[in-house]
Design a protein around this motif. Structure first.
Motif, PDB file in Angstrom:
ATOM      1  N   ILE A 174       0.788  -1.214   0.048  1.00 49.01           N
ATOM      2  CA  ILE A 174      -0.249  -0.078  -0.040  1.00 49.01           C
ATOM      3  C   ILE A 174       0.796   1.207   0.087  1.00 49.01           C
ATOM      4  O   ILE A 174       0.521   2.160  -0.757  1.00 49.01           O
ATOM      5  CB  ILE A 174      -0.950  -0.134   1.155  1.00 49.01           C
ATOM      6  CG1 ILE A 174      -1.996  -1.122   1.130  1.00 49.01           C
ATOM      7  CG2 ILE A 174      -1.691   1.223   1.344  1.00 49.01           C
ATOM      8  CD1 ILE A 174      -2.821  -1.418   2.424  1.00 49.01           C
ATOM      9  N   ASN A 175       2.094   1.341   0.606  1.00 49.28           N
ATOM     10  CA  ASN A 175       2.922   2.325   0.802  1.00 49.28           C
ATOM     11  C   ASN A 175       3.733   2.555  -0.350  1.00 49.28           C
ATOM     12  O   ASN A 175       3.658   3.675  -0.927  1.00 49.28           O
ATOM     13  CB  ASN A 175       4.028   2.090   1.833  1.00 49.28           C
ATOM     14  CG  ASN A 175       3.237   2.224   3.182  1.00 49.28           C
ATOM     15  OD1 ASN A 175       2.277   2.925   3.364  1.00 49.28           O
ATOM     16  ND2 ASN A 175       3.879   1.901   4.389  1.00 49.28           N
ATOM     17  N   ASP A 176       4.156   1.484  -0.982  1.00 47.83           N
ATOM     18  CA  ASP A 176       5.164   1.751  -2.244  1.00 47.83           C
ATOM     19  C   ASP A 176       4.127   2.196  -3.676  1.00 47.83           C
ATOM     20  O   ASP A 176       4.535   2.594  -4.517  1.00 47.83           O
ATOM     21  CB  ASP A 176       5.826   0.382  -2.402  1.00 47.83           C
ATOM     22  CG  ASP A 176       7.056   0.378  -1.365  1.00 47.83           C
ATOM     23  OD1 ASP A 176       7.136   1.131  -0.547  1.00 47.83           O
ATOM     24  OD2 ASP A 176       7.416  -0.810  -1.163  1.00 47.83           O
ATOM     25  N   ILE A 177       2.980   1.310  -3.524  1.00 47.44           N
ATOM     26  CA  ILE A 177       2.280   1.271  -4.946  1.00 47.44           C
ATOM     27  C   ILE A 177       1.019   2.481  -4.911  1.00 47.44           C
ATOM     28  O   ILE A 177       0.979   3.008  -5.916  1.00 47.44           O
ATOM     29  CB  ILE A 177       1.410  -0.124  -4.979  1.00 47.44           C
ATOM     30  CG1 ILE A 177       2.584  -1.152  -5.277  1.00 47.44           C
ATOM     31  CG2 ILE A 177       0.494   0.075  -6.330  1.00 47.44           C
ATOM     32  CD1 ILE A 177       1.912  -2.720  -5.365  1.00 47.44           C
ATOM     33  N   LEU A 188       4.149   6.537  10.846  1.00 50.45           N
ATOM     34  CA  LEU A 188       3.526   5.711  11.980  1.00 50.45           C
ATOM     35  C   LEU A 188       1.996   5.600  12.078  1.00 50.45           C
ATOM     36  O   LEU A 188       1.366   4.914  11.988  1.00 50.45           O
ATOM     37  CB  LEU A 188       4.336   5.691  13.297  1.00 50.45           C
ATOM     38  CG  LEU A 188       3.620   5.211  14.206  1.00 50.45           C
ATOM     39  CD1 LEU A 188       3.822   3.466  14.236  1.00 50.45           C
ATOM     40  CD2 LEU A 188       4.203   5.755  15.858  1.00 50.45           C
ATOM     41  N   GLN A 189       1.647   6.889  11.837  1.00 53.74           N
ATOM     42  CA  GLN A 189       0.192   6.874  11.923  1.00 53.74           C
ATOM     43  C   GLN A 189      -0.515   6.454  10.742  1.00 53.74           C
ATOM     44  O   GLN A 189      -1.634   5.811  10.693  1.00 53.74           O
ATOM     45  CB  GLN A 189      -0.324   8.623  11.906  1.00 53.74           C
ATOM     46  CG  GLN A 189       0.097   9.303  13.191  1.00 53.74           C
ATOM     47  CD  GLN A 189       1.617   9.488  13.315  1.00 53.74           C
ATOM     48  OE1 GLN A 189       2.438   9.523  12.356  1.00 53.74           O
ATOM     49  NE2 GLN A 189       1.964   9.975  14.643  1.00 53.74           N
ATOM     50  N   SER A 190       0.105   6.383   9.444  1.00 51.54           N
ATOM     51  CA  SER A 190      -0.336   5.901   8.288  1.00 51.54           C
ATOM     52  C   SER A 190      -0.675   4.548   8.287  1.00 51.54           C
ATOM     53  O   SER A 190      -1.576   3.737   8.001  1.00 51.54           O
ATOM     54  CB  SER A 190       0.112   6.647   7.109  1.00 51.54           C
ATOM     55  OG  SER A 190       1.508   6.149   6.982  1.00 51.54           O
ATOM     56  N   ASN A 191       0.616   4.137   8.740  1.00 49.65           N
ATOM     57  CA  ASN A 191       0.747   2.643   9.136  1.00 49.65           C
ATOM     58  C   ASN A 191      -0.518   2.004   9.775  1.00 49.65           C
ATOM     59  O   ASN A 191      -0.832   1.117   9.881  1.00 49.65           O
ATOM     60  CB  ASN A 191       2.090   1.988   9.398  1.00 49.65           C
ATOM     61  CG  ASN A 191       2.985   2.503   8.337  1.00 49.65           C
ATOM     62  OD1 ASN A 191       2.679   2.129   7.038  1.00 49.65           O
ATOM     63  ND2 ASN A 191       4.354   2.440   8.751  1.00 49.65           N
ATOM     64  N   ALA A 405      -3.776  -7.869  17.712  1.00 46.59           N
ATOM     65  CA  ALA A 405      -2.569  -6.983  18.583  1.00 46.59           C
ATOM     66  C   ALA A 405      -1.509  -7.353  17.463  1.00 46.59           C
ATOM     67  O   ALA A 405      -0.483  -6.416  17.283  1.00 46.59           O
ATOM     68  CB  ALA A 405      -2.113  -7.470  19.969  1.00 46.59           C
ATOM     69  N   SER A 406      -1.320  -8.687  16.851  1.00 45.38           N
ATOM     70  CA  SER A 406      -0.203  -8.819  15.862  1.00 45.38           C
ATOM     71  C   SER A 406      -0.426  -8.067  14.821  1.00 45.38           C
ATOM     72  O   SER A 406       0.825  -7.717  14.031  1.00 45.38           O
ATOM     73  CB  SER A 406      -0.077 -10.274  15.673  1.00 45.38           C
ATOM     74  OG  SER A 406      -1.295 -10.800  14.811  1.00 45.38           O
ATOM     75  N   ILE A 407      -1.651  -7.828  14.210  1.00 45.32           N
ATOM     76  CA  ILE A 407      -1.790  -7.130  13.125  1.00 45.32           C
ATOM     77  C   ILE A 407      -1.243  -5.310  13.354  1.00 45.32           C
ATOM     78  O   ILE A 407      -0.510  -5.124  12.387  1.00 45.32           O
ATOM     79  CB  ILE A 407      -3.439  -6.864  12.744  1.00 45.32           C
ATOM     80  CG1 ILE A 407      -3.772  -8.349  12.341  1.00 45.32           C
ATOM     81  CG2 ILE A 407      -3.534  -5.976  11.707  1.00 45.32           C
ATOM     82  CD1 ILE A 407      -5.293  -8.321  12.049  1.00 45.32           C
ATOM     83  N   VAL A 408      -1.530  -5.100  14.232  1.00 44.26           N
ATOM     84  CA  VAL A 408      -1.072  -3.836  14.920  1.00 44.26           C
ATOM     85  C   VAL A 408       0.465  -3.753  14.817  1.00 44.26           C
ATOM     86  O   VAL A 408       1.373  -2.879  14.291  1.00 44.26           O
ATOM     87  CB  VAL A 408      -1.661  -3.126  16.058  1.00 44.26           C
ATOM     88  CG1 VAL A 408      -0.863  -1.844  16.353  1.00 44.26           C
ATOM     89  CG2 VAL A 408      -2.978  -3.301  15.823  1.00 44.26           C
ATOM     90  N   LEU A 409       1.198  -4.738  15.450  1.00 46.45           N
ATOM     91  CA  LEU A 409       2.636  -4.742  15.656  1.00 46.45           C
ATOM     92  C   LEU A 409       3.203  -5.167  14.424  1.00 46.45           C
ATOM     93  O   LEU A 409       4.488  -4.392  13.883  1.00 46.45           O
ATOM     94  CB  LEU A 409       2.968  -6.098  16.556  1.00 46.45           C
ATOM     95  CG  LEU A 409       4.525  -6.300  16.580  1.00 46.45           C
ATOM     96  CD1 LEU A 409       5.176  -5.119  17.409  1.00 46.45           C
ATOM     97  CD2 LEU A 409       4.685  -7.863  17.282  1.00 46.45           C
ATOM     98  N   ALA A 410       2.658  -5.782  13.473  1.00 46.50           N
ATOM     99  CA  ALA A 410       3.324  -6.018  12.135  1.00 46.50           C
ATOM    100  C   ALA A 410       3.342  -4.908  11.247  1.00 46.50           C
ATOM    101  O   ALA A 410       4.126  -4.816  10.315  1.00 46.50           O
ATOM    102  CB  ALA A 410       2.315  -7.246  11.443  1.00 46.50           C
ATOM    103  N   SER A 411       2.320  -3.865  11.452  1.00 51.35           N
ATOM    104  CA  SER A 411       2.166  -2.912  10.663  1.00 51.35           C
ATOM    105  C   SER A 411       3.301  -1.723  10.760  1.00 51.35           C
ATOM    106  O   SER A 411       3.519  -0.787  10.053  1.00 51.35           O
ATOM    107  CB  SER A 411       0.867  -2.131  10.610  1.00 51.35           C
ATOM    108  OG  SER A 411       0.717  -1.485  12.037  1.00 51.35           O
ATOM    109  N   ILE A 412       4.098  -1.746  12.115  1.00 50.83           N
ATOM    110  CA  ILE A 412       5.036  -0.828  12.485  1.00 50.83           C
ATOM    111  C   ILE A 412       6.260  -1.622  12.561  1.00 50.83           C
ATOM    112  O   ILE A 412       7.598  -0.794  13.177  1.00 50.83           O
ATOM    113  CB  ILE A 412       4.656  -0.268  13.581  1.00 50.83           C
ATOM    114  CG1 ILE A 412       4.540  -0.878  14.924  1.00 50.83           C
ATOM    115  CG2 ILE A 412       3.301   0.587  13.422  1.00 50.83           C
ATOM    116  CD1 ILE A 412       4.164  -0.674  16.140  1.00 50.83           C
ATOM    117  N   THR A 413       6.723  -2.830  12.067  1.00 51.57           N
ATOM    118  CA  THR A 413       7.872  -3.507  12.180  1.00 51.57           C
ATOM    119  C   THR A 413       8.425  -3.751  11.008  1.00 51.57           C
ATOM    120  O   THR A 413       7.690  -4.159   9.925  1.00 51.57           O
ATOM    121  CB  THR A 413       7.486  -4.910  13.206  1.00 51.57           C
ATOM    122  OG1 THR A 413       7.053  -4.613  14.250  1.00 51.57           O
ATOM    123  CG2 THR A 413       9.009  -5.830  13.427  1.00 51.57           C
TER     124      THR A 413
END
Length: 461
Positions: A174-177, A188-191, A405-413
């Motif tokens: 989503i970020n790159d495309i 961080l906010q957009s992720n 919780a893992s979905i949130v963690l993965a979005s910022i790792t």
């Protein structure tokens, strides 16, 4: 974050040692030879079973053969096919794909055995619902004194089912495309916004249970594979003169390891490191021998264990031999693997954009979205079953909180941390799955002999 990356890298390296390679590949070859290549001799019959010709609504179970396969495929046909293949080639070169093929061929036999066992030795959870999977065929097939193996699988199964790689790479796509090319600053906010949308969307499906998950999977998986197949075939048609060259290079480089980093070694050399890298990426893609597929196939409506084993063995063929090969060829023939330092889904996006400027990466984005979302549904079901075994079916809803919780963690790792974490956990899931499958192999062979004898008799009559 660098500390987290280092910890998970060391964890993955320790888990993926020579003993695991012998257990996963050697064990799969043992099952293949011991069965006299049985799964491959009945591919036609497997397709007939998949088409529903032997379905009986009165059989025990929750979902059809087709829904079981698509539920299993919705977890394997995901980022392993797009980001995993890109990672395999960017690190190991074309030869890595060959060893992914090897893992798939061996994996077809492994999935036949594990998914046959999932039906042959179904157990009941604390609510009395019939369930299948490694933890149940360990307990029912080997006995209660083998419970530590069942607990080991269930614990690491809960962790392995966390969708951290899928979410991380969907966020990256989503970020790159979409965001960066349109001038949107990634932060961080957009992720976190991306993570929030995924949490809401996923929750609507997983809270509906297996029926809703299997229904969604049976609708999404065939259509997304078809769309991806068409897009890659367009890329290969545009670069048709390059296809034979790279198919040959996949084979020759598998034994030369010309593109693998020379400062890394395994089993005494760079070739060994390439083999391990390809097998690891193959396991991430098709999950054969890890024990996830039997969790889905164990819920199939059938009283013939062998039928479900035959259906399950089609998974690695579809997933790795077809979908992963298409991705690899798209990356190779466009040349992006040599002209960019991108990794994961970004490398695959470059291949699509190179072949179809202006719209290729957006079409890939559509595929990535469906690949990722369908995987989110299935993994939630897998993790819930593992938690149910450990702490009771009445508590399985608590897994949803860990999952979210893992979905949130993965979005910022970082991607490297997530892929190393999952690689390590998958390795530890494979240990109890493969050990128990090898020990119970004679029971599968006995059931196979009985089934095919009855099948032959019914045809003669």
């Amino acid at each position: 974050m660098k500390t987290l990356n280092y910890i998970f890298e060391q964890f993955s390296s320790l888990a993926w040692g020579l003993p695991l390679l012998i257990l996963l590949v050697g064990g799969g070859l043992y099952l293949l030879v011991r069965s006299k290549f049985l799964p491959f001799r009945y591919v036609g019959h497997a397709v007939s079973v998949l088409q529903g010709k032997y379905d009986d609504p009165n059989d025990p179970g929750q979902i059809s053969h087709f829904q079981a396969l698509t539920t299993a495929l919705s977890s394997t046909i995901g980022m392993g096919n797009i980001a995993g293949v890109a990672l395999a080639i960017s690190v190991g070169g074309p030869g890595a794909m060959f060893w992914m093929w090897v893992s798939a061929i061996v994996g077809m036999s492994t999935k036949y055995f594990t998914s046959t066992l999932a039906i042959l030795y179904r157990g009941k959870d604390s609510e009395g619902v019939v369930q299948g999977g490694p933890m149940y065929f360990i307990m029912e097939g080997l006995g209660k004194h083998w419970k530590p193996l069942a607990v080991m699988f269930s614990f690491f199964g809960m962790l392995g089912a966390l969708p951290v790689v899928n979410v991380n790479q969907l966020k990256q796509a989503i970020n790159d495309i979409i965001l960066i090319p349109n001038g949107v600053e990634v932060s961080l906010q957009s992720n976190l916004v991306i993570a929030f949308v995924l949490v809401v969307f996923t929750s609507l499906v997983i809270l509906g249970g297996l029926k809703r998950i299997s229904t969604m999977a049976s609708r999404l998986v065939p259509s997304m594979v078809l769309l991806y197949f068409i897009l890659v075939m367009i890329i290969l048609a545009i670069n048709y003169t390059e296809v034979p060259k790279f198919l040959a290079l996949i084979v020759t480089d598998a034994f030369n390891a010309d593109y693998y980093p020379k400062d890394e070694s395994f089993l005494g050399g760079v070739l060994g490191a390439l083999i391990l890298h390809g097998i690891k990426r193959g396991a991430f893609s098709n999950e054969a021998g890890l024990g996830t597929a039997p969790l889905a196939h164990g819920a199939a409506k059938t009283d013939e264990p062998v039928r479900e084993g035959l259906v399950a063995m089609l998974g690695p063929a579809i997933d790795t031999l077809v979908v992963c090969t298409l991705t690899a060829l798209a990356i190779l023939v466009t040349g992006v693997w040599e002209t960019t330092s991108d990794n994961g889904v970004s490398l695959t996006a470059n291949a699509f954009q190179n072949a179809m400027p202006g719209y290729g990466q957006y079409l890939l984005m559509l595929c990535v979205f469906f690949f990722s979302v369908s995987s989110l549904f299935s993994y939630a079901y897998y993790g819930g079953k593992c938690l149910s075994f450990l702490f009771g079916a009445e508590n399985k809803h608590y897994y949803n909180y860990l999952y979210i919780a893992s979905i949130v963690l993965a979005s910022i790792t970082e991607f490297e941390a997530m892929i190393n974490f999952i690689d390590g956990v998958f390795a530890l899931m494979a240990i109890p799955t493969m050990l128990s499958t090898i020990l119970l192999a004679p029971k599968v062979l006995e059931a196979s002999k009985s089934y095919f004898s009855r099948l032959k008799t019914s045809k003669n009559n």
